[in-house]
Design an enzyme around this catalytic site. Sequence first.
Site, PDB file in Angstrom:
ATOM      1  N   CYS A  56       0.843  -1.207   0.000  1.00  0.00           N
ATOM      2  CA  CYS A  56       0.000   0.000   0.000  1.00  0.00           C
ATOM      3  C   CYS A  56       0.879   1.259   0.000  1.00  0.00           C
ATOM      4  O   CYS A  56       1.838   1.362   0.773  1.00  0.00           O
ATOM      5  CB  CYS A  56      -0.905  -0.004   1.236  1.00  0.00           C
ATOM      6  N   CYS A  60       0.545   4.949   6.816  1.00  0.00           N
ATOM      7  CA  CYS A  60      -0.083   4.811   8.140  1.00  0.00           C
ATOM      8  C   CYS A  60       0.909   4.104   9.079  1.00  0.00           C
ATOM      9  O   CYS A  60       1.276   2.954   8.822  1.00  0.00           O
ATOM     10  CB  CYS A  60      -1.376   4.028   8.032  1.00  0.00           C
ATOM     11  N   CYS A  63       0.736   0.224  10.235  1.00  0.00           N
ATOM     12  CA  CYS A  63       0.151  -0.804   9.363  1.00  0.00           C
ATOM     13  C   CYS A  63       1.190  -1.724   8.724  1.00  0.00           C
ATOM     14  O   CYS A  63       2.164  -1.262   8.123  1.00  0.00           O
ATOM     15  CB  CYS A  63      -0.692  -0.131   8.289  1.00  0.00           C
ATOM     16  N   CYS A 100     -16.413  -8.913   6.307  1.00  0.00           N
ATOM     17  CA  CYS A 100     -15.777  -7.642   5.964  1.00  0.00           C
ATOM     18  C   CYS A 100     -14.520  -7.897   5.135  1.00  0.00           C
ATOM     19  O   CYS A 100     -13.585  -8.545   5.608  1.00  0.00           O
ATOM     20  CB  CYS A 100     -15.426  -6.889   7.237  1.00  0.00           C
ATOM     21  N   CYS A 131     -19.496  -5.984   4.215  1.00  0.00           N
ATOM     22  CA  CYS A 131     -18.749  -4.780   4.574  1.00  0.00           C
ATOM     23  C   CYS A 131     -17.466  -4.796   3.751  1.00  0.00           C
ATOM     24  O   CYS A 131     -16.897  -5.865   3.534  1.00  0.00           O
ATOM     25  CB  CYS A 131     -18.418  -4.799   6.068  1.00  0.00           C
ATOM     26  N   CYS A 191     -19.085   2.114   9.106  1.00  0.00           N
ATOM     27  CA  CYS A 191     -18.324   1.498  10.193  1.00  0.00           C
ATOM     28  C   CYS A 191     -17.091   2.384  10.364  1.00  0.00           C
ATOM     29  O   CYS A 191     -16.208   2.389   9.496  1.00  0.00           O
ATOM     30  CB  CYS A 191     -17.942   0.073   9.799  1.00  0.00           C
ATOM     31  N   ARG A 263     -17.614  -2.202  18.514  1.00  0.00           N
ATOM     32  CA  ARG A 263     -16.890  -3.467  18.328  1.00  0.00           C
ATOM     33  C   ARG A 263     -15.538  -3.473  19.021  1.00  0.00           C
ATOM     34  O   ARG A 263     -14.702  -2.581  18.802  1.00  0.00           O
ATOM     35  CB  ARG A 263     -16.703  -3.771  16.832  1.00  0.00           C
TER      36      ARG A 263
END
Length: 333
Positions: A56, A60, A63, A100, A131, A191, A263
Amino acid sequence: MPFDSPRHDWSKAEIEDLYTQPLDALVGRALEVKRANWADGKLQKSQLLSIKTGGCPEDCGYCSQSAHFDTGLDAEKLMPLDEVVAAAKRAKANGADRFCMGAGWRSLKDRDVPKVAAMISAVKAEGLETCVTLGMLEEGQAETLKEAGLDYYNHNLDTSPEYYTTVVTTRTYADRLDTLGKARRAGVKLCVGGILGMGEGRSDRIGLIHELSKLTPHPESVPINMLVPIKGTPRGERPAISGPEMARASAAGRIVFPKSWVRLSAGREGMSEGEQALLLLAGANSIFVGDRLLTTDNPGEDRDQALLDAVGFEAVEHEAMPNTDKTTLINHL
Ligand code: SAM
Ligand code: DTB
Ligand code: SF4
């Protein structure tokens, strides 16, 4: 104070007062809100699948999938449809009611929309809520995903606006809010949550809840992730945040988002059974099941059952639930 009307006018000071009160008072109030709004104490179960892993371009700082850090994760291509369907069937057999699908993308490319739409339709046809979390959206994409059967779009704010810039530099808080608006306008449920334990202060945790509270309507799901420290990332050596602090966030989330699924998300692998039980007591009413999250481990079926047995949760078939109509668990606490 009524417990059944979500508010969008919380001040940050009000949330701070709530969050910082003695833990018994905070958890006590969260339980009142939970009982008033979720009378039969359902615990919702979602399962994740990484449909496109690694490589990616975003940075971040937590991650495993960011190409900016050497985390040892191999980048993979988009998963074939039949493998996604097989994973969805296993998730359903494991009692999940929502599936998800996550991609290590900065944004969804138009060329991938038909492939992801086919996955959504196939998962929906298995009788699961759907999701996806695919990064930023362009105009029109959310509408196509909604038509394919998408129920939820996950896109986290992660932390307060102030701390965010120390975690991610390749996109802004405003970019995140823009994508959330696109999903919402297409009629897709949201979400949206964050990560605790990245080195942020309590005021950032309060600030995150405050930002989420301004979303109108509130996100239907609010995932609270505890950082899973990934070696090679800037936060790879962070010590775990304490159980009581996680419980404060869970309880404050329950009070501020009375009608949302809160959650207990990433990080359960790093928590004791007692810490997880405290979070479920404190207001969370949803978990990720299965032995994997996206790229890291999750407790899995046997340990989940042990946890639920320990707190007295019991699986039952449910009909006509407000937010889902699939198999759920009843909390007998
Ligand atoms: N690329 C998309 C995005 O960023 O929106 C979707 C996938 S991304 C992995 C989904 C979310 O997982 C992130 O927003 C973050 O909140 C959470 N996450 C990622 N790595 C994590 C970690 N190491 N610990 C806890 N949560 C994490
Ligand atoms: C969310 O808030 N947490 C999930 C889901 N939304 C996509 C992701 C957790 C990822 C944990 C680290 C990993 O397994 O890579
Ligand atoms: Fe990419 Fe999402 Fe990971 Fe950020 S959180 S590096 S956008 S996969």
